[in-house]
Motif scaffolding. Structure first.
Motif, short mmCIF file in Angstrom:
data_model
loop_
_atom_site.label_atom_id
_atom_site.label_comp_id
_atom_site.label_asym_id
_atom_site.label_seq_id
_atom_site.Cartn_x
_atom_site.Cartn_y
_atom_site.Cartn_z
N GLN A 44 0.82 -1.21 0.00
CA GLN A 44 0.00 0.00 0.00
C GLN A 44 0.85 1.25 0.00
O GLN A 44 1.74 1.41 0.84
CB GLN A 44 -0.94 0.01 1.21
N PRO A 224 1.11 -1.53 -5.57
CA PRO A 224 -0.20 -2.07 -5.17
C PRO A 224 -0.59 -3.34 -5.91
O PRO A 224 -1.33 -4.16 -5.36
CB PRO A 224 -1.16 -0.92 -5.52
N PHE A 343 -11.78 -3.25 -1.63
CA PHE A 343 -10.68 -2.54 -2.27
C PHE A 343 -9.73 -3.49 -2.96
O PHE A 343 -9.71 -4.70 -2.72
CB PHE A 343 -9.92 -1.67 -1.26
N THR A 344 -8.92 -2.92 -3.87
CA THR A 344 -8.06 -3.71 -4.73
C THR A 344 -6.68 -3.97 -4.14
O THR A 344 -5.96 -4.84 -4.63
CB THR A 344 -7.85 -2.99 -6.07
N ASP A 345 -6.30 -3.24 -3.09
CA ASP A 345 -4.94 -3.32 -2.59
C ASP A 345 -4.57 -4.73 -2.12
O ASP A 345 -3.42 -5.15 -2.26
CB ASP A 345 -4.74 -2.33 -1.42
N GLU A 373 -9.34 1.44 -5.02
CA GLU A 373 -8.16 1.39 -4.15
C GLU A 373 -8.57 1.83 -2.75
O GLU A 373 -9.47 2.66 -2.58
CB GLU A 373 -7.05 2.28 -4.69
N TYR A 374 -7.86 1.31 -1.75
CA TYR A 374 -8.27 1.57 -0.37
C TYR A 374 -8.28 3.07 -0.05
O TYR A 374 -9.19 3.57 0.62
CB TYR A 374 -7.35 0.85 0.62
#
Length: 495
Positions: A44, A224, A343-345, A373-374
């Protein structure tokens, strides 16, 4: 000499290469520095300019640049760091500061410096989650001591002060409303450069009170994309890679990865304040629709543990104290529309959300997914913008004690209350757990608080994750920390 890793299949290798080109350029040590700089690929990017008052604090801790008064041992018990000892007298804890400590700008660690850092953290908005429900004041004492006083007696003050969000920084870090950790820590590595959300650099601090680091420095790149992180390890572009996705772990040489059960639970948080899940019966319907075992097998490829509660196998005492929980009966969700956010992270979470969508639609819900994303979704999640939210949540990240996590996530005034839960029985159980002295009685109170939360179905724990870290063959001494506080230490180096 660096050892090349196996290459990706060509299409994946080209995609990963495009993401990583230039990420680790100019990282070789020269001149008087012996050894090679450690190249780290992290998941992240910073969300708050690496301010220690945010979750970015854990990056500073993992790079061994910012330190706290206290640290935790493997069992979660406090041990000396910048403080060499402490004692309690009622609501006040007195900490004796270590002598001979300097900040990276050359100034000395003093009681006034500690007061400045802790007072700033205690007054922050939002405050560090380890201080949820805790009011404290800090004063300088005689002979290098600091007195920390809480509004009520708190048995966990030493553990709380181990949170990376309560790191002690030099005066230069505090300018107006911002906190800038560059050149302001006390650890074996000095943070020298931060390039937005793309990279950071640290150099060995030769005047570190604990000795001399074996590596001349650390070069960090924020990646990420999980496939790209794994590719960096395979191609030899990174020495240490955090959070290898389970989908990539099988493609790596088993000798390069370490898998550790961790106190992290993948949970579906349900919005109890508004929308479909304001109804306890529909929360129960969602709980009954979820097939956690299939998610573990399908998404995590067996590299996780099916959840029995919010607290997992990293806290083995919880299972022995846990008793069956009485919950509401499931209602009919037919036609009810819900939106699930995630989220995608963390690469697995969108897949988990997709699996949940299928199960919940089969049960009768109409389900929409929202995935970002976060950094771009956290504020909406905390504001209750979603009916449900899939979150990978560390359960003892801050204090080594799960009471703080439970309060943060489920108390009426908790700072991370994604479920928007406001339940008097839960609040009462959480207050009791937080006030109970450490030991068996506190563990039992924590499990009682967990049961109170589970009875509301505000959160449906699905599985407990395992941390998968990649270390190149020539890396020595990288930390494998289930609490995700340590990564590069004094002893970490590249052969």
């Amino acid at each position: 000499m660096r050892v090349p890793a196996r290459l990706l299949p060509l299409p994946a290798a080209l995609a990963a290469s495009a993401l990583l080109t230039g990420c680790f350029a100019s990282t070789e040590a020269t001149g008087a520095d012996a050894g090679e700089r450690i190249r780290v690929a992290m998941m992240q990017p910073p969300r708050s300019g690496l301010s220690p008052l945010s979750d970015d604090a854990f990056k500073l801790s993992r790079w061994s640049t910012a330190e706290t008064l206290v640290k935790l041992d493997a069992d979660g018990d406090p041990e000396p760091a910048l403080a060499t000892g402490w004692k309690q007298s009622g609501r006040t804890w007195t900490f004796t500061l270590r002598e001979g400590v300097t900040f990276h700008d050359g100034t000395e660690l003093t009681a006034e410096a500690v007061v400045r850092s802790l007072t700033r953290a205690a007054g922050a908005s939002p405050k560090p989650r380890i201080l949820d429900g805790v009011e404290l004041t800090v004063k300088a004492g005689d002979a290098g001591t600091v007195a920390v006083t809480t509004a009520e007696e708190d048995p966990l003050v030493p553990q709380r002060l181990s949170s990376p969000q309560l790191s002690v920084l030099a005066a230069k870090a505090y300018r107006g409303k911002t906190v800038n950790p560059v050149g302001a820590g006390t650890g074996p590595f000095e943070l020298t450069e931060v390039n937005g959300t793309s990279s950071a650099a640290l150099d060995r601090y030769d005047d570190y009170w604990g000795g001399t680091a074996k590596a001349p420095g650390i070069d960090v790149t924020f990646v990420p994309d999980g496939t790209a992180r794994a590719a960096a390890l395979r191609s030899g572009e990174a020495d240490i890679v955090e959070a290898v996705p389970v989908s990539q772990a099988a493609l790596l040489d088993e000798d390069l990865i370490t898998e550790v059960p961790m106190p992290r639970t993948n949970t579906l948080y349900l919005n109890t304040e508004k929308g479909a899940f304001k109804d306890p019966a529909l929360r129960a319907a969602a709980r009954e629709a979820i097939d956690a075992e299939s998610i573990v097998k399908g998404v995590y490829e067996g590299r996780a543990d099916v959840a029995e509660g919010l607290l997992g196998p990293a806290l083995p005492w919880a299972a022995g104290l846990r008793e069956p929980v009485r919950r509401a009966k499931a209602g009919d969700p037919s036609g009810k529309s819900i939106t699930i956010g995630t989220f995608t992270d963390r690469a697995e979470l969108p897949e988990v959300a997709a699996a949940l969508q299928q199960r919940l639609e089969k049960a009768g819900f109409q389900v929409k997914l929202e995935v970002r994303e976060y950094a771009n979704i956290e504020s909406d999640a905390l504001a209750g913008a979603f009916d449900a939210f899939v979150l990978s949540r560390a359960t003892v990240l801050d204090s080594g004690d799960p009471a703080a996590y439970l309060y943060s996530d489920f108390a009426s005034d908790g700072s991370f209350n994604i479920s928007q839960l406001a339940d008097p029985a839960v609040d009462k159980a959480l207050r009791k757990a937080g006030a109970t002295p450490t030991g068996e009685a506190r563990r039992r109170a924590v499990v009682d608080a967990e049961a109170a939360v589970l009875a509301t179905d505000a959160a449906v724990p699905m599985l407990h994750e395992r941390v998968i870290q990649g270390d190149a063959a020539d890396v020595v001494g990288a930390a494998h920390d289930p609490r995700e506080r340590e990564l590069v230490t004094l002893d970490t180096h590249v052969k």
